[in-house]
Design an enzyme around this catalytic site. Sequence first.
Site, PDB file in Angstrom:
ATOM      1  CG  ASP A 194     -27.251  -3.529 -42.995  1.00  0.00           C
ATOM      2  OD1 ASP A 194     -26.900  -4.774 -42.888  1.00  0.00           O
ATOM      3  OD2 ASP A 194     -27.453  -2.614 -42.001  1.00  0.00           O
TER       4      ASP A 194
ATOM      5  CG  ASP B 211     -28.088   0.323 -39.737  1.00  0.00           C
ATOM      6  OD1 ASP B 211     -28.004  -0.979 -39.108  1.00  0.00           O
ATOM      7  OD2 ASP B 211     -29.336   0.414 -40.271  1.00  0.00           O
TER       8      ASP B 211
ATOM      9  CG  ASP C 274     -24.859  -4.245 -38.332  1.00  0.00           C
ATOM     10  OD1 ASP C 274     -25.285  -5.542 -38.340  1.00  0.00           O
ATOM     11  OD2 ASP C 274     -25.479  -3.269 -38.775  1.00  0.00           O
TER      12      ASP C 274
END
Length: 1206
Positions: free
Chosen positions: A459, A780, A784
């Site tokens: 990310d 997070d 996801d």
Amino acid sequence: MGDMANSSIEFHPKPQQQRETPHAGGFGCTLAELRSLMELRGAEALQKVQEAYGDVSGLCRRLKTSPTEGLADNANDLEKRRQIYGQNFIPPKQPKTFLQLVWEALQDVTLIILEVAAIVSLGLSFYAPPGQESEACGNVSAGAEDEGEAEAGWIEGAAILLSVICVVLVTAFNDWSKEKQFRGLQSRIEQEQKFTVIRNGQLLQVPVAALVVGDIAQVKYGDLLPADGVLIQGNDLKIDESSLTGESDHVRKSADKDPMLLSGTHVMEGSGRMVVTAVGVNSQTGIIFTLLGAGGEEEEKKDKKAKKQDGAVAMEMQPLKSAEGGEMEEREKKKANVPKKEKSVLQGKLTKLAVQIGKAGLVMSAITVIILVLYFVIETFVVNSGVWLAECTPVYVQYFVKFFIIGVTVLVVAVPEGLPLAVTISLAYSVKKMMKDNNLVRHLDACETMGNATAICSDKTGTLTTNRMTVVQSYLGDTHYKEIPAPSALTPKILDLLVHAISINSAYTTKILPPEKEGALPRQVGNKTECALLGFVLDLKQDFQPVREQIPEDKLYKVYTFNSVRKSMSTVIRMPDGGFRLFSKGASEILLKKCTNILNSNGELRCFRPRDRDDMVKKIIEPMACDGLRTICIAYRDFSATQEPDWDNENEVVGDLTCIAVVGIEDPVRPEVPEAIRKCQRAGITVRMVTGDNINTARAIAAKCGIIQPGEDFLCLEGKEFNRRIRNEKGEIEQERLDKVWPKLRVLARSSPTDKHTLVKGIIDSTTGEQRQVVAVTGDGTNDGPALKKADVGFAMGIAGTDVAKEASDIILTDDNFTSIVKAVMWGRNVYDSISKFLQFQLTVNVVAVIVAFTGACITQDSPLKAVQMLWVNLIMDTFASLALATEPPTESLLLRKPYGRDKPLISRTMMKNILGHAVYQLTIIFTLLFVGELFFDIDSGRNAPLHSPPSEHYTIIFNTFVMMQLFNEINARKIHGERNVFHGIFGNPIFCTIVLGTFAIQIVIVQFGGKPFSCSPLSTEQWLWCLFVGVGELVWGQVIATIPTSQLKCLKEAGHGPGKDEMTDEELAEGEEEIDHAERELRRGQILWFRGLNRIQTQIRVVKAFRSSLYEGLEKPESKTSIHNFMATPEFLINDYTHNIPLIDDTDVDENEERLRAPPPPSPNQNNNAIDSGIYLTTHGTKSATSSVFSSRPGSPIHSMETSL
């Protein structure tokens, strides 16, 4: 309370009820009432609340709590509530006792054989034959100097038993400490899980276990609900209840339709407040756990079922993250020894190697026994033409038992039972140490998989960047400000609208608090993007708190919360004149498309046409994005009182907006990230950035981090373009198209969670490279989950991560930092190297000991190394060496080589060279000592000694030399890549030094004082020095071997490949080839065919069972494998059962309620994500039976994929 009167009929027994149940402690609800209330759903529940309590605030009054202020934070009251309604904690199942673990360790086959042999030997030694005939029975006890010695025959049997007990205790102790560690870890995860409640009108984060009935809890997107409750007020709340009901559709919750919130369910959208009504064992999940009780079997089945039901986001059902949850994971690990994805690479290779070595050992030991027996029989009855006398039988049997024991000893030494131990120790040690490096490992095998990682999909926000957002540029009233404008420069109207739009249209839980320390930055609480906007309000010398006090959260008319599809958030408020005003904020390119007006410098509306929009994108948004800023548009719209729109038609409502401002938010790159990424690239790991930001921002950040270098050939794509490239005309994903994209892809911007999942799955399923990619993913958000589950290793953020993400992950980064991932890679590689070091050492011992025992037995009828000595060697070589070599700390140099890959053999050619080289040295020395040692040392020969003769110095010297050589070779084994300096960093590992010195000390004791049990006689100083001298020779010889270039030795084969396809190649037969001739190999080929046949039959039986089980909801108990040692017992299962090639069904691919499940081979060239070519579609309409039966059998086994093809 008006309704109370009407419903008084219901409650006429109320007064006596109060008397009967004094434990209600002055609260208006009993535990039983609340429990029965929580069992209702939807309209029924609502009706019950209205009948019994009037409304939710009536319920709050009964529970003596305020819907807005929460409980008074006083300890007595909380304690009282805990006593009456229970604690929010599910008591964990009892851990296995030490004795149970001992019992498990005793199940090891080789140990059982040894025990039997020892007991037989003991029994026979107590039977003394009548004295006079003993001459007739051949040279049985001639040479026994005194009668006392002849009686000492029991010692050998007893000593074998003793050493078996040692091995068992060591194994059990290891298992016990591992379990203890795991529990410690679990409780640490538990303590870290906090939940937001309101007490005394203040928002507090309390540990989940501290929640009590009557608490007012704030629920928000991404939470895992820790207790049951009734919704007081909610905004657009959607819950995923699949972990309880198996329904994969998200359930809408609202105070006036369905207010029941259940523990263990996930909040997928929206936010709200609930009053807690049941905790711990009384909550819905708690009740299920209590029903399961300690009945491990049922728990196993239910757990498997619950775990696999939830298709959309395959989460474990771990309601309160209680120790119970960890228990389940641990139990699954233990039982099915097949971790959550597929057998971990290392375990696959080791199991295979162990089975191969075990078979070789079995054959050797069988041949040894046969040769010994034949030799004895021929010599006694043919050469010396003796007759079998009845009274001699016990003596002969004693001989045969002795031969049997020698055979078993060869087997014991051959079987590397230290392997599983080494793996366990190495992983447990690494996990413990990784805690210090901010990696909290949830699944042990993830640690080792990480060492093989070839790709990391990270990310951007929070991982590569600091996640401290600040507004640095803005576009307000036709002016582009490069820094924060002065409040006086803005028209009051614009300023006022901006402050209201930001303050109201953001979660009220998001705040900016004054700094904790002097001079520190203000604390940002809640969503970071919203914090940046609130910070912008403060920078404009305005305040958001008064606005919020004027319009509290429950006055908001309608809220459209942020989710990954909308990429925007909107809030509607009622104006004083009866009209409505909608505030909206979101990604600029999305919101600007919905704007038709914009505020000019005087705060008046100006028409905003598509042409103006393109102009704005070019002149304002793109330059901001190229500076690495994330752009957010803030807009509003007014509705008059007469034209109230249909609020459910969101596209109508959020349209025709007026743009107030566009702001550019900066999230600076973490200073240590560029270096970490450079390390990854040097280590052969590709870092890719997957983000929801726009492409220019993403590209700018990627360049700052060093993910993309100028002049490289790489791709930066947006989600839309990515999908266009990988899908065919029908909109289906094709693996070939994906294979053209992913190798060059470095940045994927504006990506949805499905894109992330598609990318990860595509890279994993790809067959283009020479080896399968091993992918790590960081995440997070709740969305996801699928990608984290699918990846080989999922990292969740410990600080910013939602509970859902943590549940799906393998490792939690406690500091959210990318550098911790690099540490994880280092530890993972270290585990692999530790195992290889141990193998190199172990196999040298095995080869030498087996050959010595075998040839010795054939030539001199008696193994030079006695059973007990072999067991001691086995103990130091297996258990101690695994401790010493598996705890080597990692070094930076581990990051200088490329990843090993899934099919790289465990034993490289260099290692094979070392093993064989050292074996040659040791065998030369030992055979020299065996046949001419007595001349060299001028002592009596120990060869051909009678049955119960005393231990000879000759054989003691051989035993001692053997152990000395192993000790020094242990130092050689510290390096496996052919390095010269084997002492490098040796003092950095105190465990290693302690073990080597400790072993040496014990060896001195055994030789000098071991006497009869160890078949040792004390040695003189000179003899000791010679033994040491030969041992030190190992180090010199190691240098000699290191000078021989491995590339010249083409003849060496590698061994210990990962389990391949359904065939077994000659490569795999290479192990043990040194000791096995061609006839032997044919024999093993036969064995393999036989095993393969067995395997096929097993698979067929299993398929039949699968078909049958799906009728019975698939409640089929997986074979339990009690301990890691058991893989010795069931080699057939493991040879090619869990091949990596069967496209395993993927838990998370259940999209849009249509499960496209993939059947087993034949794999076609394009196994695309939706497995179109397998042509199997299975649509479930959210029905429980279908989902549960599909997901019930153990994932990772061929049935799992077979069953789905129903």
